[in-house]
Design an enzyme around this catalytic site. Structure first.
Site, mmCIF file in Angstrom:
data_model
loop_
_atom_site.group_PDB
_atom_site.id
_atom_site.type_symbol
_atom_site.label_atom_id
_atom_site.label_comp_id
_atom_site.label_asym_id
_atom_site.label_seq_id
_atom_site.Cartn_x
_atom_site.Cartn_y
_atom_site.Cartn_z
ATOM 1 C CB ILE A 35 -0.912 0.004 1.258
ATOM 2 C CG1 ILE A 35 -1.989 -1.077 1.128
ATOM 3 C CG2 ILE A 35 -1.549 1.365 1.475
ATOM 4 C CD1 ILE A 35 -2.853 -1.232 2.378
ATOM 5 C CG ASP A 81 14.785 -1.988 12.079
ATOM 6 O OD1 ASP A 81 13.694 -1.504 12.434
ATOM 7 O OD2 ASP A 81 15.136 -3.159 12.310
ATOM 8 C CE LYS A 141 12.059 13.338 19.675
ATOM 9 N NZ LYS A 141 12.281 12.641 20.935
ATOM 10 C CB SER A 158 -3.849 3.363 11.657
ATOM 11 O OG SER A 158 -4.185 2.703 12.846
ATOM 12 C CE LYS A 176 -0.737 -0.775 11.856
ATOM 13 N NZ LYS A 176 0.279 0.003 11.117
ATOM 14 C CB ILE A 205 -6.011 -3.161 0.574
ATOM 15 C CG1 ILE A 205 -6.575 -2.017 1.429
ATOM 16 C CG2 ILE A 205 -5.532 -2.651 -0.791
ATOM 17 C CD1 ILE A 205 -7.770 -1.301 0.861
#
Ligand code: COA
Length: 296
Positions: A35, A81, A141, A158, A176, A205
């Protein structure tokens, strides 16, 4: 009465103005597949350049080359990562050095698998929180000063699985839910700096890892497509939402959640009950072990 035909599959290049994102740069974690890659591609087709990040150097470089080839825009693939703040910082620095700035950030990196709480070690639970929740926090951040400089925007990818209890999804549901909460705080803390933050929550999806893991049968074969608006979700349903929210159409939208699921959360049969026989699946997880294995 027979039902209406399924709704059209949206094509962002036919809906949004050409060049909508010209001169803009999008930074996306988890951007090498699924996605998120499709969201980035739609924005590039509309003129954006991109920095995409994932763990595998080879995979992300291949995906970046593919995106550039298909859209004619610049795309840089960097390995990092999301659990590592220094790696993310380095990726942001390299990306900004190459493309000059960041206007939009998609926090899309996620991990998931099916496991009952009884089969979930503390480390397994923590691993998914580290990737999804800490990963989102770390990405914010690492990029917030860039977005303050450009008055940019975040989209956090999410899910809807935590809107109700979903078996075998304790880790992802907790992760989430925290991402949703975090986005709201980002919206209020960064709003005065001109930065927006919203959640996009995809439903089922087609052709995604998540769908293959959580759905009852192989793509498109079960009754959920029938129960919803008449078709499964497509990646472009999500990329159109991203283009809308990142465009000036979304200029006054922040701190909110956008569910793109064809109405699935309101429509029986829902994934929680459709994916596994309930309550056998929790009373006797071994009885569905083959079903789980097939999806891992
Ligand atoms: N069931 C139960 N526990 C599992 C598991 C599963 N299917 N897969 C991994 N774990 C556990 C491991 O056993 C380990 O716990 P332990 O140390 O107590 O044994 C812990 O999770 C971490 O596993 P590890 O393989 O070291 O972590 P990782 O950093 O490679 O991440 C994944 C593992 C599965 C989270 C990650 O590789 C992943 O998410 N891959 C798929 C991506 C995906 O599904 N994306 C779509 C999201 S919707």
């Amino acid at each position: 009465m027979s039902r209406a035909p399924p709704p059209p599959v949206p094509d962002p290049t036919k809906i949004f103005q050409p060049g909508l994102f010209k001169g803009k740069v999008v930074f996306a974690t988890g951007g090498g597949s699924g996605i998120v890659m499709e969201m980035v591609k739609a924005m590039m087709q509309l003129g954006a350049d991109a920095i995409i990040v994932s763990r595998s150097k080879e995979k992300i470089e291949t995906s970046a080359a593919e995106l550039s080839r298909e859209t004619g825009q610049k795309c840089i693939g960097l390995s990092a990562d999301v659990r590592s703040p220094p790696q993310l910082k380095e990726a942001v620095e390299k990306g900004v050095k190459a493309l000059g700035k960041i206007n939009f950030v998609i926090c899309g990196a996620a991990g998931n698998f099916l496991a009952p709480i009884s089969g979930l070690s503390e480390n397994a639970f923590k691993t998914v929180l580290d990737i999804d929740t800490l990963g989102t926090y770390n990405t914010v951040k690492a990029t917030m000063e860039e977005l303050k400089a450009t008055h940019g925007a975040y989209i956090h990818v999410s899910a809807t699985l935590h809107y109700r209890g979903l078996i075998y999804q304790a880790h992802a549901s907790a992760a989430k839910a925290a991402v949703d909460a975090l986005s709201q705080v980002i919206a209020v803390e960064l709003g005065p700096f001109g930065v927006r933050s919203n959640i996009v929550a995809p439903g089922a999806i087609l052709g995604t890892v998540g769908m293959n893991k959580l759905s009852q049968k192989k793509d498109g074969e079960d009754q959920m497509g029938e129960a919803m608006l008449g078709r499964w979700g497509q990646k472009s349903d999500i990329s159109c939402m991203a283009c809308y929210l990142f465009s000036d159409a979304g200029a006054w939208i922040t701190g909110h959640k956008f569910v793109v699921d064809g109405g699935e959360v309101h429509t029986p049969p829902q994934m929680a009950s459709a994916s596994f026989p309930y309550p056998q699946a929790v009373l006797d997880p071994a009885s569905v072990a083959d079903l789980i294995k097939a999806r891992l």
